[in-house]
Design a protein around this motif. Structure first.
Motif, PDB file in Angstrom:
ATOM      1  N   LYS A   1     -47.824 -34.457 -43.388  1.00 47.05           N
ATOM      2  CA  LYS A   1     -47.638 -35.840 -42.941  1.00 47.05           C
ATOM      3  C   LYS A   1     -46.264 -36.387 -43.326  1.00 47.05           C
ATOM      4  O   LYS A   1     -45.750 -37.295 -42.699  1.00 47.05           O
ATOM      5  N   ARG A   2     -45.715 -35.844 -44.378  1.00 49.14           N
ATOM      6  CA  ARG A   2     -44.414 -36.326 -44.819  1.00 49.14           C
ATOM      7  C   ARG A   2     -43.370 -35.262 -44.523  1.00 49.14           C
ATOM      8  O   ARG A   2     -43.637 -34.074 -44.636  1.00 49.14           O
ATOM      9  N   LYS A   3     -42.187 -35.718 -44.148  1.00 50.76           N
ATOM     10  CA  LYS A   3     -41.139 -34.749 -43.899  1.00 50.76           C
ATOM     11  C   LYS A   3     -40.635 -34.239 -45.252  1.00 50.76           C
ATOM     12  O   LYS A   3     -40.077 -34.983 -46.034  1.00 50.76           O
ATOM     13  N   VAL A   4     -40.884 -32.972 -45.506  1.00 50.29           N
ATOM     14  CA  VAL A   4     -40.454 -32.396 -46.774  1.00 50.29           C
ATOM     15  C   VAL A   4     -38.975 -32.043 -46.665  1.00 50.29           C
ATOM     16  O   VAL A   4     -38.504 -31.617 -45.613  1.00 50.29           O
ATOM     17  N   THR A   5     -38.234 -32.266 -47.730  1.00 48.34           N
ATOM     18  CA  THR A   5     -36.795 -31.971 -47.747  1.00 48.34           C
ATOM     19  C   THR A   5     -36.541 -30.485 -47.485  1.00 48.34           C
ATOM     20  O   THR A   5     -37.324 -29.635 -47.911  1.00 48.34           O
ATOM     21  N   ASP A   6     -35.445 -30.210 -46.797  1.00 52.67           N
ATOM     22  CA  ASP A   6     -35.036 -28.843 -46.480  1.00 52.67           C
ATOM     23  C   ASP A   6     -35.257 -27.913 -47.676  1.00 52.67           C
ATOM     24  O   ASP A   6     -34.893 -28.228 -48.808  1.00 52.67           O
ATOM     25  N   LYS A   7     -35.838 -26.742 -47.389  1.00 50.69           N
ATOM     26  CA  LYS A   7     -36.188 -25.841 -48.492  1.00 50.69           C
ATOM     27  C   LYS A   7     -34.974 -25.337 -49.278  1.00 50.69           C
ATOM     28  O   LYS A   7     -35.078 -25.024 -50.461  1.00 50.69           O
ATOM     29  N   LYS A   8     -33.815 -25.306 -48.628  1.00 51.52           N
ATOM     30  CA  LYS A   8     -32.596 -24.872 -49.332  1.00 51.52           C
ATOM     31  C   LYS A   8     -32.276 -25.831 -50.479  1.00 51.52           C
ATOM     32  O   LYS A   8     -31.931 -25.428 -51.581  1.00 51.52           O
ATOM     33  N   HIS A   9     -32.393 -27.134 -50.178  1.00 50.93           N
ATOM     34  CA  HIS A   9     -32.140 -28.147 -51.222  1.00 50.93           C
ATOM     35  C   HIS A   9     -33.163 -28.012 -52.344  1.00 50.93           C
ATOM     36  O   HIS A   9     -32.824 -28.046 -53.521  1.00 50.93           O
TER      37      HIS A   9
ATOM     38  N   TYR B   1     -33.129 -38.484 -50.259  1.00 49.24           N
ATOM     39  CA  TYR B   1     -34.155 -39.511 -50.525  1.00 49.24           C
ATOM     40  C   TYR B   1     -33.693 -40.953 -50.311  1.00 49.24           C
ATOM     41  O   TYR B   1     -34.279 -41.877 -50.854  1.00 49.24           O
ATOM     42  N   LYS B   2     -32.635 -41.106 -49.493  1.00 49.02           N
ATOM     43  CA  LYS B   2     -32.149 -42.478 -49.287  1.00 49.02           C
ATOM     44  C   LYS B   2     -33.037 -43.252 -48.329  1.00 49.02           C
ATOM     45  O   LYS B   2     -33.063 -44.469 -48.341  1.00 49.02           O
TER      46      LYS B   2
END
Ligand code: ATP
Ligand code: MG
Length: 211
Positions: free
Chosen positions: A50-58, A203-204
């Motif tokens: 449901k939430r856009k997870v931050t790019d796995k590289k980061h 996370y801005k």
């Protein structure tokens, strides 16, 4: 004869990794005499769609930065390298292959996650393949955890170990919210990770935090 290896597995989204994760991993490593703890950032976590997870590289790089000062901590790309959804059962089987069937695996989770174990894919098989250690986490009532652990013991005949870690009411959700609102995150996570978040402007934006 060689002694059997004892490995801790710390799975998570690590979006971002914080001192709650690190303190827990270190406490369990010490208490169970583990040879090392392997952090496994999730690729596409099935429960966080449901939430856009931050790019796995980061998320991977932040996990590397956060664990660099602990010689017993390692980071595995096993889940982020695999396409599609990843499940703990597949990861555990893969680690058994890599380190040998005799290696004792200790899967470390926060108390909130342990309450969900029975809903995980192939829960029964998973409980046979590795030990589970539940770290107490603020906000989760002790009684509820004990009830669930007793249930698991009754159904599967498996004891889940419990470890008390210094109460850290830190969560990634709260950290993301703080960044979006311009509030400080200092001392909640390693400085290197804080700088990484600033450098890449993570996370801005409002991300429906808890979902
Ligand atoms: P989110 O708020 O996005 O769910 P989180 O802080 O719960 O993030 P995860 O990556 O979801 O972090 O958690 C990975 C593992 O670490 C889970 O087993 C979780 O229960 C555990 N964990 C997270 N925060 C803490 C904490 N403060 N103390 C102990 N365990 C924790
Ligand atoms: Mg969580």
């Amino acid at each position: 004869m060689e002694r059997e290896l004892k490995l801790g597995i710390m799975g998570g989204t690590f979006d971002p990794i914080h001192y709650g994760h690190l303190v827990t991993a270190e406490a369990v490593r010490f208490e169970f005499g583990l040879d090392k703890v392997i952090f496994v950032p999730a690729g596409n976590p099935p429960h966080k769609i449901k939430r856009k997870v931050t790019d796995k590289k980061h998320r991977y790089l932040m996990t590397i930065l956060a664990t660099i000062t602990n010689p017993f901590f390692e980071v595995s790309t096993i889940e982020i390298d695999s396409e599609g959804y990843t499940y703990t059962i597949d990861t555990i089987k893969e680690f058994k292959k890599i380190y040998g069937e005799k290696t004792q695996l200790y899967f470390i989770t926060g108390a909130d996650a342990v309450l969900e174990i029975l809903n995980w894919k192939s829960a029964d098989e998973l409980l046979k393949l590795c030990h589970f250690v539940a770290a107490t986490r603020p906000g989760i009532e002790g009684n509820r955890i004990d009830e669930e652990l007793n249930k698991i013991k009754e159904i599967y005949g498996k004891i889940i170990y419990k470890v008390t870690v210094p109460s850290l009411a830190i969560s990634s959700t709260d950290i993301r919210k703080r960044v979006a609102e311009g509030r400080p995150i200092k001392y909640l996570l390693p400085e290197s990770v804080e700088r990484y978040i600033q450098k890449y402007g993570l996370y801005k934006e409002d991300d429906n935090y808890g979902l």
